[in-house]
Design a protein around this motif. Structure first.
Motif, PDB file in Angstrom:
ATOM      1  N   GLU A  67      36.266  77.436  27.970  1.00 47.78           N
ATOM      2  CA  GLU A  67      36.150  77.904  26.589  1.00 47.78           C
ATOM      3  C   GLU A  67      36.529  76.801  25.603  1.00 47.78           C
ATOM      4  O   GLU A  67      35.873  76.628  24.565  1.00 47.78           O
ATOM      5  N   ALA A  68      37.564  76.053  25.918  1.00 47.14           N
ATOM      6  CA  ALA A  68      37.975  74.953  25.048  1.00 47.14           C
ATOM      7  C   ALA A  68      36.902  73.871  24.997  1.00 47.14           C
ATOM      8  O   ALA A  68      36.627  73.299  23.931  1.00 47.14           O
ATOM      9  N   GLU A  69      36.283  73.593  26.129  1.00 42.62           N
ATOM     10  CA  GLU A  69      35.196  72.601  26.166  1.00 42.62           C
ATOM     11  C   GLU A  69      34.019  73.063  25.322  1.00 42.62           C
ATOM     12  O   GLU A  69      33.425  72.283  24.563  1.00 42.62           O
ATOM     13  N   ARG A 104      50.926  74.562  31.759  1.00 46.40           N
ATOM     14  CA  ARG A 104      49.816  74.171  32.631  1.00 46.40           C
ATOM     15  C   ARG A 104      48.513  74.060  31.856  1.00 46.40           C
ATOM     16  O   ARG A 104      47.698  73.157  32.094  1.00 46.40           O
ATOM     17  N   ALA A 105      48.316  74.978  30.918  1.00 47.07           N
ATOM     18  CA  ALA A 105      47.095  74.938  30.105  1.00 47.07           C
ATOM     19  C   ALA A 105      47.041  73.675  29.249  1.00 47.07           C
ATOM     20  O   ALA A 105      45.979  73.043  29.131  1.00 47.07           O
ATOM     21  N   VAL A 106      48.167  73.297  28.662  1.00 47.73           N
ATOM     22  CA  VAL A 106      48.202  72.077  27.850  1.00 47.73           C
ATOM     23  C   VAL A 106      47.820  70.868  28.695  1.00 47.73           C
ATOM     24  O   VAL A 106      46.970  70.048  28.295  1.00 47.73           O
ATOM     25  N   ARG A 107      48.433  70.745  29.858  1.00 50.55           N
ATOM     26  CA  ARG A 107      48.132  69.583  30.717  1.00 50.55           C
ATOM     27  C   ARG A 107      46.660  69.553  31.094  1.00 50.55           C
ATOM     28  O   ARG A 107      46.025  68.490  31.090  1.00 50.55           O
ATOM     29  N   ALA A 108      46.103  70.720  31.399  1.00 51.13           N
ATOM     30  CA  ALA A 108      44.697  70.779  31.800  1.00 51.13           C
ATOM     31  C   ALA A 108      43.777  70.399  30.642  1.00 51.13           C
ATOM     32  O   ALA A 108      42.827  69.615  30.815  1.00 51.13           O
ATOM     33  N   LEU A 109      44.035  70.943  29.450  1.00 49.55           N
ATOM     34  CA  LEU A 109      43.160  70.667  28.310  1.00 49.55           C
ATOM     35  C   LEU A 109      43.243  69.216  27.876  1.00 49.55           C
ATOM     36  O   LEU A 109      42.223  68.608  27.514  1.00 49.55           O
ATOM     37  N   LYS A 110      44.430  68.632  27.892  1.00 51.62           N
ATOM     38  CA  LYS A 110      44.556  67.230  27.499  1.00 51.62           C
ATOM     39  C   LYS A 110      43.944  66.306  28.547  1.00 51.62           C
ATOM     40  O   LYS A 110      43.423  65.232  28.194  1.00 51.62           O
ATOM     41  N   ALA A 111      43.974  66.706  29.808  1.00 53.49           N
ATOM     42  CA  ALA A 111      43.306  65.910  30.839  1.00 53.49           C
ATOM     43  C   ALA A 111      41.790  65.971  30.676  1.00 53.49           C
ATOM     44  O   ALA A 111      41.080  64.977  30.861  1.00 53.49           O
ATOM     45  N   ASP A 112      41.280  67.138  30.307  1.00 56.78           N
ATOM     46  CA  ASP A 112      39.838  67.309  30.110  1.00 56.78           C
ATOM     47  C   ASP A 112      39.332  66.549  28.898  1.00 56.78           C
ATOM     48  O   ASP A 112      38.256  65.940  28.933  1.00 56.78           O
ATOM     49  N   PRO A 114      41.202  64.329  25.869  1.00 62.08           N
ATOM     50  CA  PRO A 114      42.379  63.833  25.131  1.00 62.08           C
ATOM     51  C   PRO A 114      42.231  63.924  23.622  1.00 62.08           C
ATOM     52  O   PRO A 114      43.235  63.958  22.901  1.00 62.08           O
ATOM     53  N   ASP A 115      40.996  63.965  23.127  1.00 62.76           N
ATOM     54  CA  ASP A 115      40.786  63.998  21.679  1.00 62.76           C
ATOM     55  C   ASP A 115      40.898  65.403  21.083  1.00 62.76           C
ATOM     56  O   ASP A 115      40.994  65.550  19.861  1.00 62.76           O
TER      57      ASP A 115
END
Length: 326
Positions: A67-69, A104-112, A114-115
């Motif tokens: 969803e974030a993507e 965990r969500a933060v780490r995943a989203l920033k890995a996907d 970074p911007d």
């Protein structure tokens, strides 16, 4: 009417879309938008629609990433994360756990990506067994004891990679407590988006279903603001700025546009507004019944928030609006 009375005709500047666009005073942009998302702890592959908020979902972390993507691809620059943990207790321990759902969500989203700006809601209500935003003693939400838990939560979010932390609890002194804790651990560059002017509102009803955060007893009137108060908003604003807030928020937005203008006039900090769940759900319900046009209504509502003085708008409409503005 003589010609002398018609030297200036305001309609001259409204006659074509190009003219209207050229002289438009307030412009809504995709860059203004923040998309709230609900991160659900537990198994993967869960995308659970919220009954009172059509089009909004509780999302397992893998679905949250999708969803974030999708939102980022539409041009939405930022998301705001709320967590729905598997377990709750009277000290909100899952709020500041290193492996908590938001962390965990933060780490995943920033890995996907970074911007993508990842903002985290810092509150305890979703993690407390009683559903209040702080520690409860003898049926009352105590202030100062709750600050430590809020600071620990913000620190855990910053350690996970959150770009901005956003305290929404309305405990007195929490911005200062967060700033001191973040600075002491080296997170001096992590901004605080303070829910500075947050009213107790009937417009939060659908959110409490979305975040499973309804209080088990009483209400939040002892710490959220009375909707009848205007001058108090400026006192709250001044306190948060003095304690180190980098951005300030008015919540809800639509029924408090007079307060948004007061806040805009009182500070040169970025002003954030939250187009809250009840405001969203009323539009969706009316549109589903054919009573209003959803696109034009949403764009008009969000433009009114910008016109009142908002720089940033948190809205569940964000992904749709980004597509409409393209």
């Amino acid at each position: 009417m003589t010609n002398a009375n018609l030297i200036f005709r305001p309609r001259r500047l409204r006659s074509t879309p190009a003219l209207r666009s050229l002289v438009r005073e307030t412009t809504l942009s995709r860059q203004d938008l923040v998309y709230p998302l609900f991160a659900l702890d537990g198994p993967e592959g869960v995308r659970r629609e919220i009954g009172s908020m059509p089009g909004v979902f509780q999302l397992s972390v893998d679905e949250l990433r999708r969803e974030a993507e999708s939102a980022a691809n539409a041009g939405v620059p930022a998301v705001l994360l709320f967590g729905l943990p598997e377990s709750k207790d009277e000290l909100a321990t899952t709020a500041y756990a290193d492996n908590g759902v938001v962390q965990r969500a933060v780490r995943a989203l920033k890995a996907d990506n970074p911007d993508l700006l990842v903002i985290t809601d810092v509150c305890l209500c979703e993690y407390m067994s009683h559903g209040h935003c702080g520690i409860v003693r003898d049926g009352y939400v105590v202030n100062d004891e709750s600050l430590d838990l809020l600071a620990r939560t913000a620190l855990s979010h910053a350690a996970a990679g959150a770009d901005i932390v956003a305290p929404s609890d309305m405990m007195d002194g929490r911005v200062g407590a967060l700033r001191a804790a973040l600075d002491s651990q080296g997170y001096t560059e992590t901004p605080i988006m303070a829910y500075s002017v947050k009213y107790t509102s009937a417009m939060y009803g659908p959110f409490r279903e979305a975040a499973d955060s309804a209080p088990k007893f009483g209400d939040r009137k002892s710490y959220q603001m009375d909707p009848a108060n205007r001058r108090e908003a400026l006192r709250e604003l001044d306190l948060d700025i003095a304690e180190g807030a980098d951005m300030v928020m008015v919540k809800p937005a639509l029924y408090f546009l007079d307060i948004v203008r007061e806040v805009r006039n009182a500070t040169d900090l970025p002003v954030v507004v939250y187009n809250v769940s009840g405001e969203y759900s009323m539009v969706k319900a009316a549109a589903a019944n054919g009573w209003i046009d959803e696109k034009s209504t949403v764009l008009e509502i969000l433009t009114s928030m910008k016109r009142a003085g908002a720089d940033i708008i948190l809205t569940y409409h964000a992904k749709d609006v980004a597509g409409w503005l393209e």
